[in-house]
Scaffold this active site. Structure first.
Site, PDB file in Angstrom:
ATOM      1  N   PHE A 124     -41.501 -75.767 -65.330  1.00  0.00           N
ATOM      2  CA  PHE A 124     -40.698 -76.746 -64.603  1.00  0.00           C
ATOM      3  C   PHE A 124     -41.485 -77.179 -63.376  1.00  0.00           C
ATOM      4  O   PHE A 124     -41.882 -76.342 -62.557  1.00  0.00           O
ATOM      5  CB  PHE A 124     -39.375 -76.087 -64.193  1.00  0.00           C
ATOM      6  CG  PHE A 124     -38.443 -77.018 -63.478  1.00  0.00           C
ATOM      7  CD1 PHE A 124     -37.640 -77.890 -64.197  1.00  0.00           C
ATOM      8  CD2 PHE A 124     -38.370 -77.026 -62.098  1.00  0.00           C
ATOM      9  CE1 PHE A 124     -36.776 -78.758 -63.548  1.00  0.00           C
ATOM     10  CE2 PHE A 124     -37.509 -77.891 -61.442  1.00  0.00           C
ATOM     11  CZ  PHE A 124     -36.709 -78.758 -62.164  1.00  0.00           C
ATOM     12  N   ALA A 131     -44.038 -81.384 -50.488  1.00  0.00           N
ATOM     13  CA  ALA A 131     -42.606 -81.360 -50.841  1.00  0.00           C
ATOM     14  C   ALA A 131     -42.238 -80.034 -51.484  1.00  0.00           C
ATOM     15  O   ALA A 131     -42.466 -79.812 -52.678  1.00  0.00           O
ATOM     16  CB  ALA A 131     -42.297 -82.510 -51.796  1.00  0.00           C
ATOM     17  N   GLY A 132     -41.721 -79.120 -50.654  1.00  0.00           N
ATOM     18  CA  GLY A 132     -41.248 -77.819 -51.145  1.00  0.00           C
ATOM     19  C   GLY A 132     -39.735 -77.800 -51.055  1.00  0.00           C
ATOM     20  O   GLY A 132     -39.042 -78.307 -51.945  1.00  0.00           O
ATOM     21  N   SER A 133     -39.217 -77.277 -49.923  1.00  0.00           N
ATOM     22  CA  SER A 133     -37.756 -77.275 -49.725  1.00  0.00           C
ATOM     23  C   SER A 133     -37.222 -78.700 -49.737  1.00  0.00           C
ATOM     24  O   SER A 133     -36.144 -78.973 -50.254  1.00  0.00           O
ATOM     25  CB  SER A 133     -37.415 -76.621 -48.384  1.00  0.00           C
ATOM     26  OG  SER A 133     -37.943 -75.324 -48.335  1.00  0.00           O
ATOM     27  N   GLN A 280     -32.075 -34.843 -45.774  1.00  0.00           N
ATOM     28  CA  GLN A 280     -30.981 -35.825 -45.746  1.00  0.00           C
ATOM     29  C   GLN A 280     -31.503 -37.243 -45.442  1.00  0.00           C
ATOM     30  O   GLN A 280     -30.965 -38.225 -45.947  1.00  0.00           O
ATOM     31  CB  GLN A 280     -29.949 -35.413 -44.704  1.00  0.00           C
ATOM     32  CG  GLN A 280     -28.612 -36.074 -44.936  1.00  0.00           C
ATOM     33  CD  GLN A 280     -27.574 -35.599 -43.954  1.00  0.00           C
ATOM     34  OE1 GLN A 280     -27.818 -35.561 -42.751  1.00  0.00           O
ATOM     35  NE2 GLN A 280     -26.417 -35.228 -44.464  1.00  0.00           N
ATOM     36  N   GLU A 365     -37.700 -70.979 -56.395  1.00  0.00           N
ATOM     37  CA  GLU A 365     -36.408 -71.589 -56.787  1.00  0.00           C
ATOM     38  C   GLU A 365     -35.513 -71.806 -55.562  1.00  0.00           C
ATOM     39  O   GLU A 365     -34.309 -71.623 -55.618  1.00  0.00           O
ATOM     40  CB  GLU A 365     -35.737 -70.771 -57.892  1.00  0.00           C
ATOM     41  CG  GLU A 365     -36.547 -70.875 -59.161  1.00  0.00           C
ATOM     42  CD  GLU A 365     -35.808 -70.527 -60.430  1.00  0.00           C
ATOM     43  OE1 GLU A 365     -34.588 -70.688 -60.474  1.00  0.00           O
ATOM     44  OE2 GLU A 365     -36.496 -70.114 -61.370  1.00  0.00           O
ATOM     45  N   GLY A 366     -36.146 -72.182 -54.459  1.00  0.00           N
ATOM     46  CA  GLY A 366     -35.431 -72.406 -53.201  1.00  0.00           C
ATOM     47  C   GLY A 366     -35.514 -71.160 -52.343  1.00  0.00           C
ATOM     48  O   GLY A 366     -35.101 -70.082 -52.771  1.00  0.00           O
TER      49      GLY A 366
END
Ligand SMILES: Cc1cc2nc3c(=O)[nH]c(=O)nc-3n(C[C@H](O)[C@H](O)[C@H](O)COP(=O)(O)OP(=O)(O)OC[C@H]3O[C@@H](n4cnc5c(N)ncnc54)[C@H](O)[C@@H]3O)c2cc1C
Length: 389
Positions: A124, A131-133, A280, A365-366
Site C-alpha cells: 500500500f 507527506a507522512g502524517s 519482588q 499506519e499513522g
C-alpha cells in the site's frame, strides 16, 4: 495461557497453525534474516501453503471467509516469534483491503483469488518524502489521458516494496480539489515506468523490505481506478481503519514474545544466590507486563470483532487499539530488556530485537499522535451529535 476469548473452533485452528509455523519455522531463522535484512520468501510460501493469506478474504474469491479478527490472531502469533517477518504477511493484508473494500467485481475477480492463495503479495503506497502524517500533501500525480491515467512521482518507505506484485497507489488526480483531489489505483509490478528505488536500512523489522516506488510516465488503464476519482483519501482512511487492529495485533505479539523470553530468563538467572524471579521488584514488572498485554489484547480483539460484526463507524476504536497496544509493546519490550540486564543489551540474546521491532508499531499506519487526533475527533463528534438529539 492467555484469557479465554471464546474463539470459534476455526479461529483456534488459525491461531494454533500460526503458532506452530512461528515456533517451528520462524523462530529458528528470525535473528539471521534480521541481521542479513533478507526478505522471508520461504516463510511466505509456508504461510501460503497453510492458506493463511486467505483468512480475511470472502469464500467466493478463494478465501476462507474470516475477517479482521482472524487476521489479528495470525499476525499476533507470527509476531511472537518475529515482528519483521509478521509484517511482510500483515502488510500484504494492508494492500489487499483497498481491493476488498472498494474493488469492482472485475477487480476482485482479477486480483483476490491469487492474493488469497498467497501466490502474490501486495503493498500500500501513500507516504512520500514531504507527506507522512499530512497525507493530503502528496505530490504524485495521475493525469487522465483518454482511457488511461499517467502517474508521476515517488513514494517512500513502502513495506513489501519490490517484493509485492500488486500495489495500491494514491495519487493526485486534481490538486486544486485538495483532500478530494486524490484517487487510488491498482498498479502491477512490471508496468512500464514503474521502478523501485532505495531499499531502507532500518532499526527493526529488518527482514521486511521497505522501498521507494518511482513512477515515471507510468500509464495504467482506467480500469485500475479503485472506487471513484477523487476518493483516494477515503480509500486510504477506510483501509487504515480496517488494518490498524492488525498493527495492534503485531504489537501484542511482539510484547507477548518478549514477556515469554523474560519470564523464562528470570526463572533461570541467579544473583545473590537466588533466581531473580524470587525478587519482588522483578515479579511486579512481570505482573504489570502480563496485565498490560492482556488489556491490549482484549482491546484489539474487541475492535476487530466490532469491525467484523459490521459496525458503521469504528475509526476511534481501531485507533484506540493501535495506540494502546503499540505503547504497551514499547514499554513491555523495554522492561524485558531490563530484566535481562546487560545480557539484554547484547545481540547474543534475542530480546534486544523485540525492543527494536516494537518501535515501528508506534509510527506506521499513522503515528500515535495521529491516533490520538482520530480518537479525540471521534469523541468530540459523538458529543456534538448527542447534543443535537
Ligand atoms: C518501516 C516503515 C514502513 C512503512 N510502511 C509504509 C507503507 O507500507 N506504506 C505507506 O504509505 N507508508 C509507510 N510508512 C510511512 C509511515 O506511515 C509514516 O512514517 C508515518 O505515517 C509518519 O509520517 P512521517 O514519518 O513523515 O512523520 P511526520 O508526519 O513528519 O511526523 C513527525 C512527528 O510529528 C508528529 N506529528 C505530525 N503531525 C502531527 C499533528 N497534527 N499533531 C501532533 N503531532 C504530529 C508525528 O506524530 C511525529 O512524531 C512506513 C514507515 C516506516 C518507518
Amino acid at each position: 495461557m492467555t484469557m479465554d476469548y471464546y474463539l470459534t473452533d476455526e479461529q483456534k485452528m488459525i491461531q494454533e497453525l500460526a503458532r506452530k509455523i512461528a515456533e517451528e519455522k520462524i523462530r529458528p531463522i528470525a535473528a539471521e534474516l534480521d541481521e542479513k535484512e533478507e526478505f522471508p520468501w520461504e516463510i511466505m510460501k509456508v504461510l501460503a501453503k497453510s492458506d493463511l493469506f486467505g483468512i480475511f478474504v470472502e469464500e467466493k474469491y478463494g478465501g476462507t471467509g474470516g475477517g479482521v479478527l482472524e487476521l489479528c490472531l495470525a499476525t499476533e502469533e507470527l509476531s511472537r516469534a518475529c515482528g519483521g517477518i509478521a509484517i511482510c504477511y500483515a502488510a500484504s493484508a494492508l494492500g489487499t483491503y483497498p481491493i476488498i473494500l472498494f474493488g469492482k467485481d472485475e477487480q476482485k475477480e482479477r486480483y483476490l483469488p491469487s492474493l488469497a492463495r498467497g501466490e502474490k503479495l501486495t503493498a500500500f503506497a501513500l507516504t512520500e518524502a514531504g507527506a507522512g502524517s499530512d497525507a493530503a500533501a502528496i505530490q504524485m500525480t495521475a493525469k487522465k489521458d483518454g482511457d488511461s491515467y499517467v502517474l508521476n512521482g515517488t513514494k517512500q518507505w513502502i513495506t513489501n516494496g519490490g517484493e509485492a506484485e500488486i500495489y495500491t497507489v494514491i495519487a493526485m488526480t486534481n490538486k486544486a480539489k485538495g483532500a478530494r483531489g486524490a484517487s487510488a489505483f491498482i498498479v502491477e509490478k512490471g508496468t512500464k515506468g514503474f521502478d523501485f528505488g532505495k531499499k531502507e536500512k532500518k532499526m527493526g523489522i529488518r527482514a521486511s523490505a521497505t522501498k521507494e516506488l518511482v513512477l515515471t510516465d507510468c500509464r495504467v488503464p482506467k480500469a485500475t481506478l479503485l472506487g471513484k476519482e477523487g476518493m483516494g483519501f477515503v480509500v486510504a482512511l477506510k483501509t487504515f481503519d480496517q488494518s490498524r487492529p492488525g498493527v495492534a495485533a503485531q504489537a501484542v505479539g511482539i510484547a507477548q514474545g518478549a514477556l515469554d523470553l523474560a519470564t523464562e530468563y528470570a526463572r533461570e538467572r541467579v544473583q545473590f544466590g537466588k533466581s531473580i524471579s524470587s525478587f519482588q521488584g522483578i515479579q511486579f514488572m512481570l505482573a504489570d507486563m502480563a496485565t498490560q498485554i492482556e488489556a491490549a489484547r482484549a482491546l484489539v480483539y474487541s475492535a476487530a470483532r466490532m469491525i467484523d460484526a459490521g459496525a458503521n463507524r469504528f475509526s476511534k476504536e481501531s485507533a484506540m487499539a493501535k495506540l494502546f497496544a503499540s505503547d504497551v509493546c514499547m514499554k513491555v519490550t523495554t522492561d524485558c530488556v531490563q530484566i535481562f540486564g546487560g545480557y539484554g543489551y547484547m545481540k547474543d540474546y534475542p530480546i534486544e530485537k523485540f525492543m527494536r521491532d516494537a518501535k515501528i508499531t508506534q509510527i506506521y499506519e499513522g503515528t500515535n499522535q495521529i491516533q490520538r487526533n482520530i480518537i479525540a475527533s471521534g469523541l468530540i463528534k459523538e458529543a456534538a451529535s448527542k447534543k443535537q438529539v
